[in-house]
Scaffold this motif. Structure first.
Motif, PDB file in Angstrom:
ATOM      1  N   HIS A  16       0.925  -1.240   0.086  1.00  0.00           N
ATOM      2  CA  HIS A  16       0.051   0.009  -0.046  1.00  0.00           C
ATOM      3  C   HIS A  16       0.724   1.015   0.140  1.00  0.00           C
ATOM      4  O   HIS A  16       0.765   2.089  -0.660  1.00  0.00           O
ATOM      5  CB  HIS A  16      -0.975   0.009   1.070  1.00  0.00           C
ATOM      6  CG  HIS A  16      -1.638   1.153   1.265  1.00  0.00           C
ATOM      7  ND1 HIS A  16      -2.925   1.548   0.474  1.00  0.00           N
ATOM      8  CD2 HIS A  16      -1.608   2.299   2.061  1.00  0.00           C
ATOM      9  CE1 HIS A  16      -3.148   2.794   0.998  1.00  0.00           C
ATOM     10  NE2 HIS A  16      -2.557   3.244   1.936  1.00  0.00           N
ATOM     11  N   VAL A  17       1.841   1.290   0.822  1.00  0.00           N
ATOM     12  CA  VAL A  17       2.846   2.465   1.018  1.00  0.00           C
ATOM     13  C   VAL A  17       3.480   2.809  -0.193  1.00  0.00           C
ATOM     14  O   VAL A  17       3.984   3.899  -0.787  1.00  0.00           O
ATOM     15  CB  VAL A  17       3.329   2.361   2.406  1.00  0.00           C
ATOM     16  CG1 VAL A  17       4.384   3.356   2.354  1.00  0.00           C
ATOM     17  CG2 VAL A  17       2.248   2.539   3.337  1.00  0.00           C
ATOM     18  N   MET A  18       4.326   1.432  -0.729  1.00  0.00           N
ATOM     19  CA  MET A  18       5.469   1.544  -1.822  1.00  0.00           C
ATOM     20  C   MET A  18       4.819   1.598  -3.114  1.00  0.00           C
ATOM     21  O   MET A  18       5.589   1.844  -3.849  1.00  0.00           O
ATOM     22  CB  MET A  18       6.139   0.544  -1.376  1.00  0.00           C
ATOM     23  CG  MET A  18       7.032   0.668   0.086  1.00  0.00           C
ATOM     24  SD  MET A  18       8.546  -0.185   0.351  1.00  0.00           S
ATOM     25  CE  MET A  18       9.513   0.755  -0.987  1.00  0.00           C
ATOM     26  N   LYS A  19       3.722   1.339  -3.435  1.00  0.00           N
ATOM     27  CA  LYS A  19       3.283   1.427  -4.696  1.00  0.00           C
ATOM     28  C   LYS A  19       3.392   2.374  -5.382  1.00  0.00           C
ATOM     29  O   LYS A  19       3.420   2.833  -6.578  1.00  0.00           O
ATOM     30  CB  LYS A  19       1.790   0.697  -4.968  1.00  0.00           C
ATOM     31  CG  LYS A  19       0.449   1.682  -4.212  1.00  0.00           C
ATOM     32  CD  LYS A  19      -0.762   0.796  -4.416  1.00  0.00           C
ATOM     33  CE  LYS A  19      -1.732   1.765  -3.801  1.00  0.00           C
ATOM     34  NZ  LYS A  19      -2.784   1.167  -3.718  1.00  0.00           N
ATOM     35  N   ASP A  20       3.270   3.867  -4.641  1.00  0.00           N
ATOM     36  CA  ASP A  20       3.403   5.016  -5.099  1.00  0.00           C
ATOM     37  C   ASP A  20       4.838   5.437  -4.977  1.00  0.00           C
ATOM     38  O   ASP A  20       5.270   6.444  -5.569  1.00  0.00           O
ATOM     39  CB  ASP A  20       2.414   5.942  -4.231  1.00  0.00           C
ATOM     40  CG  ASP A  20       0.868   5.878  -4.482  1.00  0.00           C
ATOM     41  OD1 ASP A  20       0.741   5.268  -5.613  1.00  0.00           O
ATOM     42  OD2 ASP A  20       0.231   5.873  -3.569  1.00  0.00           O
ATOM     43  N   PHE A  21       5.471   5.085  -3.887  1.00  0.00           N
ATOM     44  CA  PHE A  21       6.839   5.169  -3.716  1.00  0.00           C
ATOM     45  C   PHE A  21       7.940   4.740  -4.905  1.00  0.00           C
ATOM     46  O   PHE A  21       8.636   5.448  -5.385  1.00  0.00           O
ATOM     47  CB  PHE A  21       7.298   4.938  -2.418  1.00  0.00           C
ATOM     48  CG  PHE A  21       8.585   5.364  -1.963  1.00  0.00           C
ATOM     49  CD1 PHE A  21       9.069   6.446  -1.628  1.00  0.00           C
ATOM     50  CD2 PHE A  21       9.770   4.496  -1.700  1.00  0.00           C
ATOM     51  CE1 PHE A  21      10.187   7.031  -1.135  1.00  0.00           C
ATOM     52  CE2 PHE A  21      10.948   4.649  -1.691  1.00  0.00           C
ATOM     53  CZ  PHE A  21      11.269   6.164  -1.259  1.00  0.00           C
ATOM     54  N   LEU A  22       7.532   3.619  -5.327  1.00  0.00           N
ATOM     55  CA  LEU A  22       8.435   2.785  -6.235  1.00  0.00           C
ATOM     56  C   LEU A  22       7.775   2.429  -7.280  1.00  0.00           C
ATOM     57  O   LEU A  22       6.642   1.872  -7.027  1.00  0.00           O
ATOM     58  CB  LEU A  22       9.114   1.703  -5.645  1.00  0.00           C
ATOM     59  CG  LEU A  22      10.331   1.941  -4.555  1.00  0.00           C
ATOM     60  CD1 LEU A  22      10.836   0.719  -4.008  1.00  0.00           C
ATOM     61  CD2 LEU A  22      11.658   2.591  -5.340  1.00  0.00           C
ATOM     62  N   GLU A  23       8.039   2.448  -8.576  1.00  0.00           N
ATOM     63  CA  GLU A  23       7.420   1.708  -9.613  1.00  0.00           C
ATOM     64  C   GLU A  23       8.245   0.632  -9.970  1.00  0.00           C
ATOM     65  O   GLU A  23       9.108   0.637 -10.465  1.00  0.00           O
ATOM     66  CB  GLU A  23       7.368   2.716 -10.734  1.00  0.00           C
ATOM     67  CG  GLU A  23       6.244   2.319 -11.837  1.00  0.00           C
ATOM     68  CD  GLU A  23       6.207   3.283 -12.991  1.00  0.00           C
ATOM     69  OE1 GLU A  23       6.177   3.038 -14.125  1.00  0.00           O
ATOM     70  OE2 GLU A  23       6.141   4.488 -12.743  1.00  0.00           O
ATOM     71  N   VAL A  24       7.506  -0.547 -10.066  1.00  0.00           N
ATOM     72  CA  VAL A  24       8.018  -1.734 -10.478  1.00  0.00           C
ATOM     73  C   VAL A  24       7.341  -2.313 -11.688  1.00  0.00           C
ATOM     74  O   VAL A  24       6.117  -2.250 -11.719  1.00  0.00           O
ATOM     75  CB  VAL A  24       7.703  -2.774  -9.037  1.00  0.00           C
ATOM     76  CG1 VAL A  24       8.324  -4.110  -9.683  1.00  0.00           C
ATOM     77  CG2 VAL A  24       8.370  -2.398  -8.001  1.00  0.00           C
ATOM     78  N   ALA A  77       5.179  -7.197  -2.142  1.00  0.00           N
ATOM     79  CA  ALA A  77       5.735  -6.751  -1.039  1.00  0.00           C
ATOM     80  C   ALA A  77       7.428  -6.838  -1.186  1.00  0.00           C
ATOM     81  O   ALA A  77       8.222  -6.307  -0.993  1.00  0.00           O
ATOM     82  CB  ALA A  77       5.400  -7.266   0.312  1.00  0.00           C
ATOM     83  N   CYS A  78       7.727  -8.224  -1.545  1.00  0.00           N
ATOM     84  CA  CYS A  78       9.308  -8.779  -1.687  1.00  0.00           C
ATOM     85  C   CYS A  78       9.880  -7.894  -2.874  1.00  0.00           C
ATOM     86  O   CYS A  78      10.875  -7.497  -2.832  1.00  0.00           O
ATOM     87  CB  CYS A  78       9.380 -10.156  -1.988  1.00  0.00           C
ATOM     88  SG  CYS A  78       8.833 -10.974  -0.293  1.00  0.00           S
ATOM     89  N   ILE A  79       8.967  -7.611  -4.196  1.00  0.00           N
ATOM     90  CA  ILE A  79       9.425  -7.006  -4.982  1.00  0.00           C
ATOM     91  C   ILE A  79       9.601  -5.579  -4.842  1.00  0.00           C
ATOM     92  O   ILE A  79      10.826  -5.143  -4.938  1.00  0.00           O
ATOM     93  CB  ILE A  79       8.576  -7.229  -6.426  1.00  0.00           C
ATOM     94  CG1 ILE A  79       8.774  -8.486  -6.937  1.00  0.00           C
ATOM     95  CG2 ILE A  79       8.801  -6.155  -7.419  1.00  0.00           C
ATOM     96  CD1 ILE A  79       7.427  -8.877  -8.040  1.00  0.00           C
ATOM     97  N   PHE A  80       8.840  -4.979  -4.217  1.00  0.00           N
ATOM     98  CA  PHE A  80       9.075  -3.510  -3.593  1.00  0.00           C
ATOM     99  C   PHE A  80      10.308  -3.321  -2.777  1.00  0.00           C
ATOM    100  O   PHE A  80      10.988  -2.586  -2.760  1.00  0.00           O
ATOM    101  CB  PHE A  80       7.860  -3.185  -2.864  1.00  0.00           C
ATOM    102  CG  PHE A  80       6.483  -2.612  -3.935  1.00  0.00           C
ATOM    103  CD1 PHE A  80       6.744  -1.870  -4.945  1.00  0.00           C
ATOM    104  CD2 PHE A  80       5.445  -3.226  -3.521  1.00  0.00           C
ATOM    105  CE1 PHE A  80       5.795  -1.768  -5.658  1.00  0.00           C
ATOM    106  CE2 PHE A  80       4.369  -3.006  -4.356  1.00  0.00           C
ATOM    107  CZ  PHE A  80       4.512  -2.074  -5.529  1.00  0.00           C
ATOM    108  N   LEU A  81      10.222  -4.373  -1.891  1.00  0.00           N
ATOM    109  CA  LEU A  81      11.397  -4.414  -0.775  1.00  0.00           C
ATOM    110  C   LEU A  81      12.819  -4.750  -1.577  1.00  0.00           C
ATOM    111  O   LEU A  81      13.876  -3.664  -1.268  1.00  0.00           O
ATOM    112  CB  LEU A  81      11.339  -5.349   0.178  1.00  0.00           C
ATOM    113  CG  LEU A  81      10.365  -5.283   1.400  1.00  0.00           C
ATOM    114  CD1 LEU A  81      10.392  -6.418   2.264  1.00  0.00           C
ATOM    115  CD2 LEU A  81      10.730  -3.894   2.319  1.00  0.00           C
ATOM    116  N   HIS A  82      12.853  -5.335  -2.523  1.00  0.00           N
ATOM    117  CA  HIS A  82      13.967  -5.783  -3.364  1.00  0.00           C
ATOM    118  C   HIS A  82      14.207  -4.330  -3.994  1.00  0.00           C
ATOM    119  O   HIS A  82      15.755  -3.920  -4.123  1.00  0.00           O
ATOM    120  CB  HIS A  82      13.869  -6.881  -4.286  1.00  0.00           C
ATOM    121  CG  HIS A  82      14.924  -7.092  -5.161  1.00  0.00           C
ATOM    122  ND1 HIS A  82      16.098  -7.590  -4.734  1.00  0.00           N
ATOM    123  CD2 HIS A  82      15.306  -6.798  -6.394  1.00  0.00           C
ATOM    124  CE1 HIS A  82      17.203  -7.711  -5.733  1.00  0.00           C
ATOM    125  NE2 HIS A  82      16.484  -7.133  -6.714  1.00  0.00           N
TER     126      HIS A  82
END
Length: 195
Positions: A68-76, A187-192
Motif C-alpha cells: 500500500h505504501v510503496m506502490k506510489d513510492f517505487l514503480e515496479v 511486497a518482496c519485489i518492492f523491498l528488493h
C-alpha cells in the motif's frame, strides 16, 4: 537491508501495522512485525516465540502495508506479468515520449548495432520498442522460430529475477501454501527494488 533503510520503511508503515495492547496480552510492536517479511513462518515462529497462525497474520498485514505504501513510492514494471497496469505506468509514458535514452550498441564481437527492446507476451500491443510473439493462428516456420526465441528470452529474464528474489527472501525457496501469494510477492519485489 541497512538499519537506516529498515527504520525508514518502519516509519512509512508503522501506523498501518500498529496494534493495541489488551488486558489479556501485549501487542507485538511494529518493529517486530516489520522484521517478519522474507523469512519462513516456521523460522519466525521459533525466532519470536509466536504461534504460526499469528505469524501468518502478521506477515499478511505487513506485506499489505508495504504494498500500500510503496506502490506510489517505487514503480515496479514487469512487462510480462502486469500488462493490465502497464499502460498506466511511468515506464509506458517514458517509452511513448522516447525518454528512456537507450542508444543502440554493437553485438558482442560484431559491428552490428542492436536496439534495446522490451519483451512481452501476446497481450501487449506491438510497438517498435516492445517485442511480442506472433498470434498462434496460421504461423509460418519463421514466425514459430521468432516466437520460440521471444518466449525463451522472457523465461530467462523471469527465472533470473525470481532467482534473485529467492536468494534475498527465503520464503520463495519452498512452496507457499497461502491464498495471498501475490501480496507476498509484491511486497518482496518492492523491498528488493527499494534496497
Amino acid at each position: 537491508m541497512t538499519t537506516e533503510d529498515f527504520d525508514f520503511l518502519l516509519g512509512m508503515i508503522g501506523a498501518l501495522i500498529t496494534k493495541q495492547s489488551t488486558k489479556i496480552r501485549l501487542a507485538i510492536p511494529p518493529r517486530e512485525r516489520h522484521s517478519s517479511c522474507g523469512e519462513t513462518f516456521k523460522s519466525l515462529s521459533f525466532q519470536y516465540r509466536i504461534g504460526s497462525s499469528t505469524i501468518s497474520l502478521i506477515v499478511m498485514e505487513t506485506c499489505a502495508a508495504l504494498h500500500h505504501v510503496m506502490k506510489d513510492f517505487l514503480e515496479v514494471g514487469s512487462v510480462t506479468t502486469t500488462h493490465h497496469e502497464f499502460t498506466h505506468s511511468g515506464l509506458y509514458k517514458s517509452m511513448d515520449q522516447g525518454l528512456l535514452n537507450c542508444p543502440p550498441e554493437p553485438l558482442t564481437n560484431s559491428d552490428i548495432m542492436m536496439l534495446y527492446r522490451f519483451v512481452g507476451d501476446e497481450a501487449y500491443p506491438l510497438r517498435p520498442d516492445l517485442m511480442k510473439p506472433y498470434p498462434y493462428r496460421q504461423m509460418g516456420h519463421s514466425q514459430r522460430v521468432l516466437n520460440y526465441h521471444v518466449s525463451r528470452a522472457r523465461r530467462v529474464v523471469e527465472k533470473m529475477h525470481f532467482g534473485i528474489l529467492a536468494n534475498n527472501f527465503r520464503v520463495f525457496r519452498s512452496t507457499i501454501c497461502l491464498d495471498v501469494v501475490i501480496t507476498i510477492l509484491l511486497a518482496c519485489i518492492f523491498l528488493h527494488a527499494f534496497v
